[in-house]
Scaffold this motif. Structure first.
Motif, PDB file in Angstrom:
ATOM      1  N   GLY A   1      -4.927  16.207 -26.062  1.00  0.00           N
ATOM      2  CA  GLY A   1      -4.441  16.685 -27.348  1.00  0.00           C
ATOM      3  C   GLY A   1      -3.425  15.719 -27.911  1.00  0.00           C
ATOM      4  N   ASN A   2      -2.271  16.218 -28.325  1.00  0.00           N
ATOM      5  CA  ASN A   2      -1.201  15.365 -28.852  1.00  0.00           C
ATOM      6  C   ASN A   2      -0.128  15.068 -27.804  1.00  0.00           C
ATOM      7  N   GLU A   3      -0.404  15.404 -26.536  1.00  0.00           N
ATOM      8  CA  GLU A   3       0.554  15.170 -25.457  1.00  0.00           C
ATOM      9  C   GLU A   3       0.338  13.788 -24.842  1.00  0.00           C
ATOM     10  N   ASP A   4       1.368  13.309 -24.135  1.00  0.00           N
ATOM     11  CA  ASP A   4       1.225  12.041 -23.409  1.00  0.00           C
ATOM     12  C   ASP A   4       0.214  12.199 -22.278  1.00  0.00           C
ATOM     13  N   PRO A   5      -0.489  11.126 -21.916  1.00  0.00           N
ATOM     14  CA  PRO A   5      -1.392  11.187 -20.763  1.00  0.00           C
ATOM     15  C   PRO A   5      -0.635  11.571 -19.499  1.00  0.00           C
ATOM     16  N   ASN A   6      -1.300  12.301 -18.617  1.00  0.00           N
ATOM     17  CA  ASN A   6      -0.683  12.695 -17.353  1.00  0.00           C
ATOM     18  C   ASN A   6      -1.609  12.348 -16.199  1.00  0.00           C
ATOM     19  N   ALA A   7      -1.056  12.365 -14.993  1.00  0.00           N
ATOM     20  CA  ALA A   7      -1.797  11.939 -13.808  1.00  0.00           C
ATOM     21  C   ALA A   7      -3.022  12.790 -13.541  1.00  0.00           C
ATOM     22  N   ASP A   8      -2.966  14.080 -13.868  1.00  0.00           N
ATOM     23  CA  ASP A   8      -4.109  14.964 -13.606  1.00  0.00           C
ATOM     24  C   ASP A   8      -5.267  14.702 -14.567  1.00  0.00           C
TER      25      ASP A   8
ATOM     26  N   ILE B   1      -5.881  11.748 -16.363  1.00  0.00           N
ATOM     27  CA  ILE B   1      -6.376  10.366 -16.406  1.00  0.00           C
ATOM     28  C   ILE B   1      -7.695  10.175 -15.653  1.00  0.00           C
ATOM     29  N   PRO B   2      -7.871  10.765 -14.446  1.00  0.00           N
ATOM     30  CA  PRO B   2      -9.160  10.597 -13.758  1.00  0.00           C
ATOM     31  C   PRO B   2     -10.351  11.167 -14.519  1.00  0.00           C
TER      32      PRO B   2
ATOM     33  N   ASN C   1       0.824  -1.208   0.000  1.00  0.00           N
ATOM     34  CA  ASN C   1       0.000   0.000   0.000  1.00  0.00           C
ATOM     35  C   ASN C   1       0.855   1.254   0.000  1.00  0.00           C
ATOM     36  N   HIS C   2       1.933   1.198   0.788  1.00  0.00           N
ATOM     37  CA  HIS C   2       2.815   2.360   0.878  1.00  0.00           C
ATOM     38  C   HIS C   2       3.547   2.607  -0.439  1.00  0.00           C
ATOM     39  N   ALA C   3       3.888   1.518  -1.125  1.00  0.00           N
ATOM     40  CA  ALA C   3       4.630   1.653  -2.387  1.00  0.00           C
ATOM     41  C   ALA C   3       3.726   2.070  -3.538  1.00  0.00           C
ATOM     42  N   PHE C   4       2.422   1.802  -3.413  1.00  0.00           N
ATOM     43  CA  PHE C   4       1.510   2.093  -4.520  1.00  0.00           C
ATOM     44  C   PHE C   4       0.368   3.028  -4.105  1.00  0.00           C
ATOM     45  N   HIS C   5       0.652   3.934  -3.167  1.00  0.00           N
ATOM     46  CA  HIS C   5      -0.386   4.888  -2.803  1.00  0.00           C
ATOM     47  C   HIS C   5      -0.548   5.914  -3.924  1.00  0.00           C
ATOM     48  N   ASN C   6      -1.551   6.751  -3.805  1.00  0.00           N
ATOM     49  CA  ASN C   6      -1.969   7.633  -4.895  1.00  0.00           C
ATOM     50  C   ASN C   6      -0.835   8.491  -5.454  1.00  0.00           C
ATOM     51  N   GLU C   7      -0.041   9.091  -4.576  1.00  0.00           N
ATOM     52  CA  GLU C   7       1.030   9.985  -5.035  1.00  0.00           C
ATOM     53  C   GLU C   7       2.111   9.217  -5.790  1.00  0.00           C
ATOM     54  N   CYS C   8       2.417   8.013  -5.298  1.00  0.00           N
ATOM     55  CA  CYS C   8       3.416   7.179  -5.980  1.00  0.00           C
ATOM     56  C   CYS C   8       2.917   6.766  -7.369  1.00  0.00           C
ATOM     57  N   LEU C   9       1.649   6.425  -7.457  1.00  0.00           N
ATOM     58  CA  LEU C   9       1.087   6.038  -8.751  1.00  0.00           C
ATOM     59  C   LEU C   9       1.161   7.194  -9.740  1.00  0.00           C
ATOM     60  N   LYS C  10       0.917   8.405  -9.266  1.00  0.00           N
ATOM     61  CA  LYS C  10       1.014   9.569 -10.143  1.00  0.00           C
ATOM     62  C   LYS C  10       2.427   9.721 -10.702  1.00  0.00           C
ATOM     63  N   ASN C  11       3.417   9.468  -9.853  1.00  0.00           N
ATOM     64  CA  ASN C  11       4.815   9.596 -10.290  1.00  0.00           C
ATOM     65  C   ASN C  11       5.213   8.506 -11.285  1.00  0.00           C
ATOM     66  N   MET C  12       4.432   7.423 -11.330  1.00  0.00           N
ATOM     67  CA  MET C  12       4.742   6.327 -12.253  1.00  0.00           C
ATOM     68  C   MET C  12       4.224   6.587 -13.666  1.00  0.00           C
ATOM     69  N   VAL C  13       3.288   7.513 -13.815  1.00  0.00           N
ATOM     70  CA  VAL C  13       2.635   7.739 -15.101  1.00  0.00           C
ATOM     71  C   VAL C  13       3.630   8.051 -16.222  1.00  0.00           C
TER      72      VAL C  13
ATOM     73  N   VAL D   1      -9.835  11.125 -25.395  1.00  0.00           N
ATOM     74  CA  VAL D   1      -8.392  11.247 -25.145  1.00  0.00           C
ATOM     75  C   VAL D   1      -7.837  12.506 -25.786  1.00  0.00           C
ATOM     76  N   PHE D   2      -8.217  12.790 -27.035  1.00  0.00           N
ATOM     77  CA  PHE D   2      -7.714  13.990 -27.713  1.00  0.00           C
ATOM     78  C   PHE D   2      -8.285  15.259 -27.092  1.00  0.00           C
ATOM     79  N   ASP D   3      -9.528  15.202 -26.620  1.00  0.00           N
ATOM     80  CA  ASP D   3     -10.116  16.373 -25.972  1.00  0.00           C
ATOM     81  C   ASP D   3      -9.371  16.745 -24.699  1.00  0.00           C
ATOM     82  N   ILE D   4      -8.903  15.752 -23.964  1.00  0.00           N
ATOM     83  CA  ILE D   4      -8.246  16.002 -22.671  1.00  0.00           C
ATOM     84  C   ILE D   4      -6.745  16.231 -22.814  1.00  0.00           C
TER      85      ILE D   4
END
Length: 380
Positions: free
Chosen positions: A353-360, A362-363, A154-166, A348-351
């Motif tokens: 555009g042509n950039e890689d998906p980001n943590a903000d 994805i939700p 849980n500590h290794a995969f909490h929300n903030e850590c998952l965001k950093n993995m994106v 996906v393109f609406d959110i």
């Protein structure tokens, strides 16, 4: 001399009596007891139980072509459960060799077992080939050990850590898409490439290693899983495995040792980087948490090398298999329903555009998320 002969005869007779009880009397007693409660099932064969029937039914189902593209594949994957629930009801008694197995498909009973409020349902211990794959990791452990290992995960995969993995996940996906450009106009083996994608993502995000380092572990675990599937319905005579091993068992031993060695190499590499000052601390990824627990000054929290190896195997194989299967199945459903493709692509393109998906962002992918949920539910 006569006393010795009598002792040998007594030993043989006691062995025969015990074998007779385990192979015939106990199964008969269990069947009668369950029948009194309204639970019936396919009659078991001596020693093999229902294993041969299950193996035959699965083989026959696999050989039949699927004439329609549908996610309703349960009868193909589990034909014995489909047939026996229709014949004996939602709950029935099945035999794996001489081991009785109560198969339940009643939703209320399933809910009761999973909630396990009274703590009366325990995990079946992993044995044979499955023991070599999962060891005593998070999937098979219980009690205080399970709680301790779950806290680390849980500590290794909490929300903030998952965001950093994106970013790492996006980078792995981009590399796969670049490879696909070379296949324009040709067929792509999607499942194989998704295996590489998920393997690389897990290696980079959970263990801080490259795909090349993790690939060896994945390949050995895959081979071990294939051996487990091959031998899933084979019943071995007790004690024979101690005296003589089949070629599959010998190969499984070799793979288990190879996996342990490969995981140890990843651990040693991390520790050497810390000693050399190349990195500050053991890291916040899952491997770093495990190695830190290995050296914990509090003995009650300290884990062993075997614990680390088992947890690494569990996350490598369980994480990769579930993610890879869900991705492949989702792509299959999108191929069957092109209108869903367009909805997902537009979102996906609406959110992004042509950039890689980001943590903000994805939700905010509601349509894509719903499609993944549907795909996952369809597999279940």
């Amino acid at each position: 001399m006569a006393f010795f002969v009598d002792l040998v005869v007594l030993f043989i007779l006691s062995g025969v009596a015990k074998a007779l009880y385990e192979l015939w009397l106990r199964p008969l007693r269990v069947r009668r007891m369950m029948a009194q409660q309204g639970i019936r099932g396919p009659p078991p064969h001596f020693f093999y139980g229902n294993n041969r029937e299950v193996a035959w039914m699965k083989k026959e189902a696999r050989e039949k072509p699927m004439n329609n593209l549908s996610h309703a594949i349960f009868p193909t994957v589990m034909p014995h459960i489909t047939a026996w629930t229709a014949m004996y009801g939602k709950n029935y008694l099945n035999w794996h060799g001489v081991e009785a197995q109560l198969v339940i498909s009643d939703p209320e009973l399933i809910k009761e077992v999973l909630l396990n409020k009274e703590k009366v349902f325990h995990k079946a211990p992993a044995t044979g080939f499955m023991k070599k794959i999962l060891g005593d990791g998070l999937v098979t452990s219980e009690g205080d050990k399970w709680v301790s290992m779950r806290k680390l995960a849980n500590h290794a995969f909490h929300n903030e850590c998952l965001k950093n993995m994106v970013p790492d996940m996006a980078s792995s996906a981009r590399m796969m898409l670049e490879r696909w450009k070379d296949y324009e106009g040709r067929e792509i083996e999607v499942f194989k490439d998704l295996t590489i994608l998920t393997s690389e993502a897990i290696s980079r995000t959970a263990f801080g290693s490259s795909y090349m380092e993790g690939r060896i572990i994945f390949e050995m675990l895959t081979k071990l899983s294939m051996l487990a599937a091959k031998n899933a319905f084979r019943v071995q005579i007790p004690l024979i495995g101690i005296i003589w091993k089949t070629a599959d068992q010998a190969e499984a031993d070799r793979l288990e040792e190879g996996i342990r060695h490969a995981v140890m190499q990843v651990i040693m590499k991390r520790e050497e980087k810390v000693k050399a000052g190349d990195i500050d601390g053991l890291g916040n990824d899952f491997l770093g948490m495990l190695v830190e627990a290995l050296h914990d000054t509090d003995k009650s929290k300290r884990i062993t090398i075997d614990n680390i190896v088992d947890e690494c195997k569990t996350f490598y194989i369980a994480g990769q298999e579930t993610t890879n299967t869900t991705l492949a199945w989702t792509m299959f459903l999108l191929a069957v329903h092109p209108d869903w493709q367009e909805k997902a692509r537009k979102e996906v393109f609406d959110i992004f555009g042509n950039e890689d998906p980001n943590a903000d962002g994805i939700p905010r992918l509601r349509t894509v998320r719903n499609q993944f949920h549907y795909s996952f539910d369809a597999q279940i």
